[in-house]
Design an enzyme around this catalytic site. Structure first.
Site, PDB file in Angstrom:
ATOM      1  N   CYS A 386      -0.791   3.333  -0.067  1.00  0.00           N
ATOM      2  CA  CYS A 386       0.504   3.086   0.984  1.00  0.00           C
ATOM      3  C   CYS A 386       1.524   2.112   0.310  1.00  0.00           C
ATOM      4  CB  CYS A 386      -0.163   3.266   2.415  1.00  0.00           C
ATOM      5  SG  CYS A 386       1.270   4.891   3.461  1.00  0.00           S
ATOM      6  N   GLN A 390       3.740   2.368  -3.207  1.00  0.00           N
ATOM      7  CA  GLN A 390       4.665   2.112  -3.374  1.00  0.00           C
ATOM      8  C   GLN A 390       4.420   1.149  -4.171  1.00  0.00           C
ATOM      9  OE1 GLN A 390       5.926   2.211   0.479  1.00  0.00           O
ATOM     10  NE2 GLN A 390       5.587   4.407   1.003  1.00  0.00           N
ATOM     11  N   ARG A 467       7.141   5.782   6.273  1.00  0.00           N
ATOM     12  CA  ARG A 467       8.490   6.601   6.060  1.00  0.00           C
ATOM     13  C   ARG A 467       8.905   6.497   5.172  1.00  0.00           C
ATOM     14  NH1 ARG A 467       9.782   6.327  11.792  1.00  0.00           N
ATOM     15  NH2 ARG A 467       8.458   4.580  12.256  1.00  0.00           N
ATOM     16  N   HIS A 512      -4.515   8.073   3.506  1.00  0.00           N
ATOM     17  CA  HIS A 512      -5.179   6.484   3.612  1.00  0.00           C
ATOM     18  C   HIS A 512      -6.619   7.410   3.462  1.00  0.00           C
ATOM     19  CE1 HIS A 512      -2.210   3.673   5.247  1.00  0.00           C
ATOM     20  NE2 HIS A 512      -1.252   4.432   5.339  1.00  0.00           N
ATOM     21  N   GLU A 514      -9.274   5.800   3.815  1.00  0.00           N
ATOM     22  CA  GLU A 514     -10.315   4.861   4.374  1.00  0.00           C
ATOM     23  C   GLU A 514     -10.549   5.480   5.737  1.00  0.00           C
ATOM     24  OE1 GLU A 514      -6.810   4.558   3.744  1.00  0.00           O
ATOM     25  OE2 GLU A 514      -5.705   2.736   5.629  1.00  0.00           O
TER      26      GLU A 514
HETATM   27  N1  GLN Z   1       5.416   0.475   4.591  1.00  0.00           N
HETATM   28  C1  GLN Z   1       5.567   1.969   3.743  1.00  0.00           C
HETATM   29  C2  GLN Z   1       6.272   3.172   4.559  1.00  0.00           C
HETATM   30  O1  GLN Z   1       7.236   3.424   5.526  1.00  0.00           O
HETATM   31  C3  GLN Z   1       4.344   2.239   4.080  1.00  0.00           C
HETATM   32  C4  GLN Z   1       3.234   2.630   5.019  1.00  0.00           C
HETATM   33  C5  GLN Z   1       2.002   2.158   4.993  1.00  0.00           C
HETATM   34  O2  GLN Z   1       1.330   1.439   4.171  1.00  0.00           O
HETATM   35  N2  GLN Z   1       1.430   2.483   6.017  1.00  0.00           N
HETATM   36  O3  GLN Z   1       6.338   4.479   3.792  1.00  0.00           O
END
Ligand code: GLN
Length: 536
Positions: A386, A390, A467, A512, A514
């Site tokens: 996640c 990014q 998000r 995710h 996990e």
């Molecule tokens: N902060 C990032 C987003 O909102 C990643 C969220 C996360 O790692 N669950 O997209």
């Protein structure tokens, strides 16, 4: 449906929090399921937040996301990992959710002319939500009540339990109280008084526990069990010892040894399909867990490292995959805030593989970016989840593509290179609670990639909670430079995964994985990550 009534097991906690009610509930569920009974487990949380999605992990630990997109308590993760079942939004609710429903009904006029009260309106809503799972045809539903008896906020739940056990009768419901028998080293004695008081608290609310499960560091003698029994109206053979064990996965076996499942079945007049629980696969897992000698060293880089519950599903998924690879997991927890140019080599060079954790906001991101750069340049296996994905995009943009100011608009809304940007659907949303891109989505994997080799599939389903996402206008430049998009969401075409071409195993995913690893079914992506880490 079998036509037989669904039976209920209520589990409350006394003396203190953190006694592992979730693990006891999951272990009992496992034992009943292993006798062929169809079991589900619910968690009731007494706080006012509508769900834990708006809570900081320091307050609450991990937010566990169900396939249908509910942000729930981390105990649901234990239930899924132990029972190898899928839970849903119905398996967890909070006081906030209960009140929200009742108040909106009141506004609609559903109670016109009546005073709306805790009893019966709030308790009725609690009972209705508990019973909403019945239509799925369960033999047994376990209901775990969060908090500790005596807490003011648990009272409506305890009252709902009192009413339900009264309505259901002794053969259809069992109440278990989990307590602590502390050992006082100065006195050289185990002390039963806190347990006596907790039972009294429960009895003041009209609930008589049928079984006591007593957490303890030392074995309970028969004398102690009899003493507890005398003060609590619980038979001595229903005072169950729960001695500390090395792994949570030993708890079902311990509870079986102590006869917790038999006590429950005898009160409920249930037998299951087999005289003994079939724990063949569970025992295989435990045997492997205990016998592995070769180590795999994984470093988890995150910002809530002091609180390991914040990464519960990740650390369990790593453990499952290590066990099934016949390896002993040596997990190093590193706070991303403490990583810098001076110490990065020293901290990471001993690792076989690195995992970059999910997260929100700017704290600690530079350390995560440094760890990503280190793994990329030094060809160390890496799995990013996640926010971890990014940040791998940001690291690549800055250090390979040379876009020094590249960022996510979550961190720098005015960045020249918004390689990670807000999902278009999020623009319309002004509320914070429950509005992320949540739950299971279908994803197609690109052929001949590391990720498709891991899954051995073209299409997968994984859960989400975010998000922001990869800004597709940069895709071509990333791919030309060697970082390829290896998975996309089949409905919206959103980027779901990246991997580096010129690297032994560097895979980062928007979803995710996990949440889907269980004791019976370790997750393929974690399996591959552990395997490639060891091979490297
Ligand atoms: N902060 C990032 C987003 O909102 C990643 C969220 C996360 O790692 N669950 O997209």
């Amino acid at each position: 449906m079998s036509g037989k009534p669904t039976k209920y097991i209520f589990i409350a906690g006394g003396v203190t929090s953190s006694l592992g009610k979730g693990i006891i509930a999951a272990s009992l569920g496992k034992l009943l399921q292993a006798r062929g009974l169809k079991v589900s487990i619910l968690k009731l949380d007494p706080y006012i937040n509508v769900d834990p999605g708006t809570l900081n992990p320091y307050e609450h630990g991990e937010v566990y996301v169900t396939a249908d997109g509910a942000e729930t308590d981390l105990d649901l993760g234990h239930y899924e990992r132990f029972l190898n079942i899928q839970t849903s939004a119905k398996n967890n609710f909070t006081t906030g959710k209960v009140y929200q429903t009742v108040i909106s009904r009141e506004r609609k006029g559903d109670y016109l002319g009546k005073t709306v009260q805790v009893i019966p309106h709030i308790t009725d809503e609690i009972k209705k939500r508990i019973r909403s799972l019945e239509s799925d045809g369960y033999d047994v539903i376990i209901v775990e009540i969060g908090g500790t008896v005596g807490d003011m906020e648990s009272l409506p739940y305890i009252e709902a339990v009192r009413q339900m056990t009264w309505e259901l009768g002794k053969e259809n419901s069992v109440t278990i109280l989990l307590t602590l028998i502390p050992y006082l080293s100065a006195a050289g004695e185990l002390k039963t008084k806190p347990t006596q008081h907790s039972v009294k608290f429960l009895m003041q609310s009209g609930v008589q526990p049928d079984i006591l499960v007593c957490r303890t560091e030392r074995p309970l003698s028969n004398e102690i069990k009899e003493k507890i029994a005398l003060f609590t109206n619980v038979k001595p053979d229903r005072v169950i010892e729960a001695l500390d064990v090395a792994s949570i996965y030993e708890v079902p076996l311990k509870m079986k040894e102590e006869g917790l499942d038999r006590a429950v079945l005898s009160q409920l007049k249930l037998s299951g399909q087999s005289a003994e629980p079939d724990l063949t696969q569970w025992n295989d897992f435990l045997r492997k867990l205990k016998s592995a000698t070769k180590e795999v060293r994984i470093t988890l880089v995150g910002k809530y490292i002091e609180l390991r519950d914040a990464y519960k599903s990740i650390s369990e998924a790593l453990l499952h995959a290590s066990v099934y690879n016949n390896l002993k997991l040596n997990l190093q927890w590193v706070s991303s805030e403490n990583l810098n140019d001076e110490n990065i080599k020293e901290v990471l060079s001993g690792s076989d593989g690195i995992l970059i954790a999910p997260g929100f906001g700017s704290r600690g991101i530079e350390g995560k970016i440094k760890a990503l750069q280190y793994a990329r340049e030094n060809k160390l296996p890496l799995l990013g989840i996640c926010f971890g994905m990014q940040l791998s995009v940001i690291e690549f943009a800055r250090n390979v593509l040379g876009w020094k100011t590249a960022n996510s608009t979550e961190i720098d809304p005015a960045t020249d290179y918004p390689v990670i940007d807000l999902l278009p659907e999020q623009l319309k949303k002004s509320m914070m609670g429950g509005t992320m891109r949540l739950g299971q989505k279908e994803i197609s994997l690109k052929k001949n990639t590391k990720i498709s080799a891991a899954y051995q599939k073209d299409v997968i389903r994984e859960r989400h909670r975010h998000r922001y996402f990869f800004n597709e206008k940069y895709k071509e430049e990333f791919e030309k430079a060697g970082m390829i998009v290896s998975a996309t969401d089949t409905e919206q075409g959103l980027t779901e995964a990246f991997e580096l071409k010129d690297h032994p195993w560097f895979v980062t995913v928007q979803f995710h994985p996990e949440y889907q690893s269980t004791v019976d079914a370790p997750h393929p992506l974690f399996m591959e990550f552990i395997k490639r880490s060891k091979e490297n």
